[in-house]
Design a protein around this motif. Sequence first.
Motif, mmCIF file in Angstrom:
data_model
loop_
_atom_site.group_PDB
_atom_site.id
_atom_site.type_symbol
_atom_site.label_atom_id
_atom_site.label_comp_id
_atom_site.label_asym_id
_atom_site.label_seq_id
_atom_site.Cartn_x
_atom_site.Cartn_y
_atom_site.Cartn_z
ATOM 1 N N THR A 13 14.914 -1.068 -1.849
ATOM 2 C CA THR A 13 15.427 -2.033 -0.964
ATOM 3 C C THR A 13 15.935 -1.382 0.663
ATOM 4 N N ASP A 14 16.205 0.127 0.485
ATOM 5 C CA ASP A 14 16.714 1.004 1.132
ATOM 6 C C ASP A 14 15.970 2.207 0.781
ATOM 7 N N PRO A 35 7.876 5.470 6.982
ATOM 8 C CA PRO A 35 8.215 3.617 7.417
ATOM 9 C C PRO A 35 8.114 2.901 5.921
ATOM 10 N N TYR A 36 6.623 2.659 5.814
ATOM 11 C CA TYR A 36 6.160 2.591 4.994
ATOM 12 C C TYR A 36 5.725 2.917 3.407
ATOM 13 N N TYR A 37 5.869 3.900 3.454
ATOM 14 C CA TYR A 37 5.484 5.067 1.914
ATOM 15 C C TYR A 37 6.360 6.216 2.340
ATOM 16 N N VAL A 38 6.751 6.691 1.143
ATOM 17 C CA VAL A 38 7.094 7.995 0.964
ATOM 18 C C VAL A 38 6.381 8.106 -0.435
ATOM 19 N N GLY A 39 5.895 10.407 -0.098
ATOM 20 C CA GLY A 39 4.922 10.396 -1.874
ATOM 21 C C GLY A 39 6.030 12.205 -1.717
ATOM 22 N N ASP A 41 5.159 14.917 -4.601
ATOM 23 C CA ASP A 41 4.004 15.426 -5.577
ATOM 24 C C ASP A 41 4.965 15.726 -6.883
ATOM 25 N N VAL A 42 4.827 15.366 -7.924
ATOM 26 C CA VAL A 42 5.801 15.811 -8.809
ATOM 27 C C VAL A 42 4.464 16.430 -9.802
ATOM 28 N N GLY A 43 4.000 18.105 -10.393
ATOM 29 C CA GLY A 43 3.666 18.162 -11.075
ATOM 30 C C GLY A 43 1.732 17.773 -10.759
ATOM 31 N N GLY A 44 1.712 17.465 -9.698
ATOM 32 C CA GLY A 44 0.119 16.701 -9.396
ATOM 33 C C GLY A 44 -0.161 15.934 -9.575
ATOM 34 N N TYR A 45 1.259 14.498 -9.645
ATOM 35 C CA TYR A 45 1.237 13.233 -9.805
ATOM 36 C C TYR A 45 2.026 12.182 -8.370
ATOM 37 N N GLU A 46 1.756 11.657 -8.249
ATOM 38 C CA GLU A 46 2.694 11.257 -7.333
ATOM 39 C C GLU A 46 3.300 10.243 -7.893
ATOM 40 N N LEU A 47 4.967 10.232 -7.350
ATOM 41 C CA LEU A 47 5.869 9.655 -7.590
ATOM 42 C C LEU A 47 5.857 8.538 -6.344
ATOM 43 N N ALA A 48 5.893 7.248 -5.686
ATOM 44 C CA ALA A 48 5.779 7.168 -4.287
ATOM 45 C C ALA A 48 6.931 6.189 -4.348
ATOM 46 N N LEU A 49 7.754 6.151 -2.676
ATOM 47 C CA LEU A 49 8.669 4.981 -2.739
ATOM 48 C C LEU A 49 7.794 3.959 -1.606
ATOM 49 N N GLN A 50 8.485 3.083 -1.857
ATOM 50 C CA GLN A 50 7.518 1.641 -0.677
ATOM 51 C C GLN A 50 8.771 0.410 -0.689
ATOM 52 N N PRO A 51 8.625 0.206 0.654
ATOM 53 C CA PRO A 51 9.389 -0.670 0.553
ATOM 54 C C PRO A 51 9.685 -2.449 0.418
ATOM 55 N N VAL A 52 9.801 -2.832 -0.631
ATOM 56 C CA VAL A 52 9.701 -4.327 -1.410
ATOM 57 C C VAL A 52 9.448 -4.933 -0.591
ATOM 58 N N GLU A 53 9.669 -4.875 0.429
ATOM 59 C CA GLU A 53 8.983 -6.123 1.318
ATOM 60 C C GLU A 53 6.894 -5.410 1.454
ATOM 61 N N LEU A 54 7.079 -4.632 1.244
ATOM 62 C CA LEU A 54 5.507 -4.727 0.974
ATOM 63 C C LEU A 54 5.027 -4.086 -0.197
ATOM 64 N N LEU A 55 5.727 -4.073 -1.374
ATOM 65 C CA LEU A 55 5.006 -3.858 -2.566
ATOM 66 C C LEU A 55 5.326 -4.793 -3.613
ATOM 67 N N GLY A 56 6.689 -5.085 -3.187
ATOM 68 C CA GLY A 56 7.585 -6.245 -3.898
ATOM 69 C C GLY A 56 8.024 -6.055 -5.093
ATOM 70 N N GLU A 57 8.671 -6.850 -5.837
ATOM 71 C CA GLU A 57 9.481 -6.599 -6.577
ATOM 72 C C GLU A 57 9.709 -6.173 -8.076
ATOM 73 N N LEU A 58 8.525 -5.669 -8.141
ATOM 74 C CA LEU A 58 7.618 -4.761 -9.496
ATOM 75 C C LEU A 58 7.106 -3.557 -9.132
ATOM 76 N N PRO A 59 7.483 -2.430 -10.084
ATOM 77 C CA PRO A 59 7.586 -1.170 -9.434
ATOM 78 C C PRO A 59 5.226 -1.194 -10.081
#
Length: 117
Positions: A13-14, A35-39, A41-59
């Motif tokens: 949400t923020d 502003p639309y995606y933050v990534g 690299d955690v041990g070769g895998y991606e932990l990403a963040l996306q605005p709820v407006e683009l992704l929706g409420e669920l991971p």
Amino acid sequence: MLLGLRTVVYPATDLAAATAWYAQVLGFEPYFAEPYYVGFDVGGYELALQPVELLGELPVTYWGVEDADAALALLLERGAEPHAAVREVGGGIRVATVLDPQGSVLGVMENPHFSVG
């Protein structure tokens, strides 16, 4: 069909606050931040963040597949409900999502750049 985990995307949400929190938890900054995606690299895998407006409420958890079109077709054939069609997200990476029978979002990712370890 599923080759292994690739990416988990959490709704934010923020986005700035979420990015700062995960950077603190992980001990390093993201390798990609827009502003639309933050990534991260955690041990070769991606932990990403996306605005709820683009992704929706669920991971969304993305599983690696060799062919996103074939994987999507197979999931739909086996009872999943459509969520988002196959689309290119940059760099030859193709993703799609379905809703599993319990209503969870399941993602598939065709990533020609990914290699384990």
